[in-house]
Scaffold this motif. Structure first.
Motif, PDB file in Angstrom:
ATOM      1  N   CYS A  50       0.863  -1.280  -0.071  1.00 37.83           N
ATOM      2  CA  CYS A  50       0.072   0.014  -0.036  1.00 37.83           C
ATOM      3  C   CYS A  50       0.959   1.234   0.032  1.00 37.83           C
ATOM      4  O   CYS A  50       1.738   1.312   0.770  1.00 37.83           O
ATOM      5  CB  CYS A  50      -0.835  -0.105   1.166  1.00 37.83           C
ATOM      6  SG  CYS A  50      -2.085   1.368   1.392  1.00 37.83           S
ATOM      7  N   HIS A  52       0.437   3.997   1.265  1.00 36.54           N
ATOM      8  CA  HIS A  52       0.236   5.080   2.615  1.00 36.54           C
ATOM      9  C   HIS A  52       1.315   4.429   3.476  1.00 36.54           C
ATOM     10  O   HIS A  52       2.416   5.164   3.558  1.00 36.54           O
ATOM     11  CB  HIS A  52      -1.036   4.889   3.237  1.00 36.54           C
ATOM     12  CG  HIS A  52      -1.289   5.366   4.470  1.00 36.54           C
ATOM     13  ND1 HIS A  52      -1.904   5.009   5.319  1.00 36.54           N
ATOM     14  CD2 HIS A  52      -0.885   6.741   4.718  1.00 36.54           C
ATOM     15  CE1 HIS A  52      -2.028   5.772   6.496  1.00 36.54           C
ATOM     16  NE2 HIS A  52      -1.168   6.846   5.994  1.00 36.54           N
ATOM     17  N   CYS A  69      -7.217  -1.865   1.696  1.00 37.68           N
ATOM     18  CA  CYS A  69      -6.138  -2.130   2.503  1.00 37.68           C
ATOM     19  C   CYS A  69      -6.811  -2.406   3.891  1.00 37.68           C
ATOM     20  O   CYS A  69      -7.338  -1.415   4.310  1.00 37.68           O
ATOM     21  CB  CYS A  69      -5.306  -0.853   2.645  1.00 37.68           C
ATOM     22  SG  CYS A  69      -3.957  -1.121   3.630  1.00 37.68           S
ATOM     23  N   HIS A  72      -5.775   1.375   6.895  1.00 40.07           N
ATOM     24  CA  HIS A  72      -6.557   2.450   6.993  1.00 40.07           C
ATOM     25  C   HIS A  72      -7.547   2.631   5.916  1.00 40.07           C
ATOM     26  O   HIS A  72      -8.052   3.306   5.835  1.00 40.07           O
ATOM     27  CB  HIS A  72      -5.432   3.659   6.935  1.00 40.07           C
ATOM     28  CG  HIS A  72      -4.395   3.554   7.820  1.00 40.07           C
ATOM     29  ND1 HIS A  72      -3.299   3.201   7.402  1.00 40.07           N
ATOM     30  CD2 HIS A  72      -4.104   3.803   9.193  1.00 40.07           C
ATOM     31  CE1 HIS A  72      -2.351   3.100   8.436  1.00 40.07           C
ATOM     32  NE2 HIS A  72      -2.913   3.402   9.578  1.00 40.07           N
TER      33      HIS A  72
HETATM   34  S1  FES Z   1      -1.424   1.232   5.115  1.00 38.11           S
HETATM   35 FE1  FES Z   1      -2.968   1.140   3.596  1.00 38.11          FE
HETATM   36  S2  FES Z   1      -4.346   2.664   4.048  1.00 38.11           S
HETATM   37 FE2  FES Z   1      -2.875   2.915   5.362  1.00 38.11          FE
END
Ligand code: FES
Ligand SMILES: [Fe+2]
Length: 353
Positions: A50, A52, A69, A72
């Motif tokens: 991901c 993020h 994911c 989050h």
């Molecule tokens: S690690 Fe995937 S949304 Fe935060």
């Protein structure tokens, strides 16, 4: 030693490994990849990370054709674009997951991890014998603890059958060093390495039914076609001695495809089609798969782990190994691989300069 040819098709998985629902994780060329199928059944390959906080997307949830994911809740489509952020009206523009071209062919999923603009499906090696249901094609996956090029070395040099595999597929020569009448040739043609092993007047039963009646001396051959980086096809045939060397129908065609997992571990996709023991259904097929898997796991796999341990981080040829006459096919393969790696390095250098 983490040298991979990037602009090439690799097998990512057997078709049957990636089901309709699950997210399938596999490390390929030292990168995490998640594979799955859309609801229409089309395969998808995304970087399993991901953008993020770098959670594995393969641990997330399937929402239709998308992955949410687990950490989050960012959601991504099969094209890698973020389709939903729970925190904003518009998903952040930079929230994009890298995708890889993937093609399903010959009961395997082929992935291209280099420049996507160069991913031409016509370059996928021909393993079309795996498409013929009448010859009950089987394909399976195993792993070994060794650099992917050790897989090429192992499969391009089959004299080891008579030493390492004496209890299974290769124990029939009283003195494996004596191979009267055996002819071996290897050459490079259009970037492929082609080798032929010819044994004439063989007087022992074949491991498998080879199309020649028991008790009849036969001539047998194995034609190997190697396509970069590590795809091999063995075409095996036999005829009664003296009746000519090539028939239209081989008794067995094998596929051997290696994909690096890391610099020192590899995936090995193996399969074959056959003209014998076609009755008996899945039980017979499962016995064949268990037989070949067992040989690899007990004999080849540990050997490659040992060799890797001896090599450490070095490349085999840098350690100046002894070369035997029957290593010629494997050495040609190493040369073509070195050339392909050098070409890719030169292209990158040219782009940067
Ligand atoms: S690690 Fe995937 S949304 Fe935060
Ligand atoms: Fe072997």
């Amino acid at each position: 030693m983490a040298d991979y040819i990037l602009n090439a098709w690799y097998v990512a998985a057997c078709s049957h490994e990636v089901g309709a629902e699950a997210l399938f994780a596999r490390r390929l060329l030292d990168r995490p990849v998640v594979l799955y199928r859309t609801e229409a059944g089309d395969p998808v390959a995304l970087l399993d990370r991901c953008p993020h906080r770098f959670a594995y997307l393969s641990k997330g949830r399937r929402i239709g054709d998308q992955i949410e994911c687990i950490y989050h809740g960012l959601r991504f489509g099969p094209d890698g674009a973020c389709t939903r952020s729970p925190y904003q009206k518009t998903p952040p523009a930079r929230a994009i997951v890298e995708t890889f071209p993937v093609v399903e062919r010959h009961r395997m999923l082929w992935i291209w991890m280099g420049d996507p603009a160069l991913a031409d499906p016509a370059l996928i090696p021909d393993h079309s014998h795996m498409d013929n249901d009448a010859e009950r094609p089987l394909v399976w996956h195993v792993k070994f603890d060794g650099n992917w090029q050790l897989g090429n070395d192992n499969l391009m040099e089959l004299t080891h059958l008579f030493w390492l595999h004496t209890s299974t597929i290769g124990g029939w020569k009283e003195d494996a060093g004596q191979t009267p009448g055996e002819k071996y040739t290897a050459r490079v043609e259009n970037g492929k390495v082609l080798s032929r092993t010819l044994n004439t007047d063989v007087r022992r039963p074949s491991t498998f039914f080879n199309g020649v009646a028991n008790g009849v001396p036969y001539d047998s051959w194995n034609d190997t076609e190697w396509v970069a980086p590590a795809n091999m096809k063995f075409t095996m045939g036999a005829v009664p001695t003296g009746t000519g060397h090539i028939v239209e129908t081989p008794y067995m065609v094998q596929s051997h495809c290696i994909t690096p997992e890391t610099a020192t571990s590899s995936h090995y996709f193996s399969g074959f089609s056959r003209i014998f023991q076609l009755e008996g259904g899945p039980e017979v097929d499962e016995r064949f798969v268990a037989f070949f898997k067992g040989i690899f796991d007990r004999e080849d796999g540990p050997m490659m782990a040992d060799i890797q341990e001896q090599m450490g981080d070095a490349d085999l040829l840098d350690l100046d190994p002894v070369i035997l006459p029957r290593d010629s096919g494997a050495i040609l393969v190493r040369r073509v691989v070195a050339q392909r790696l050098a070409e890719e390095t030169a292209q990158v250098t040219a782009r940067v300069a």
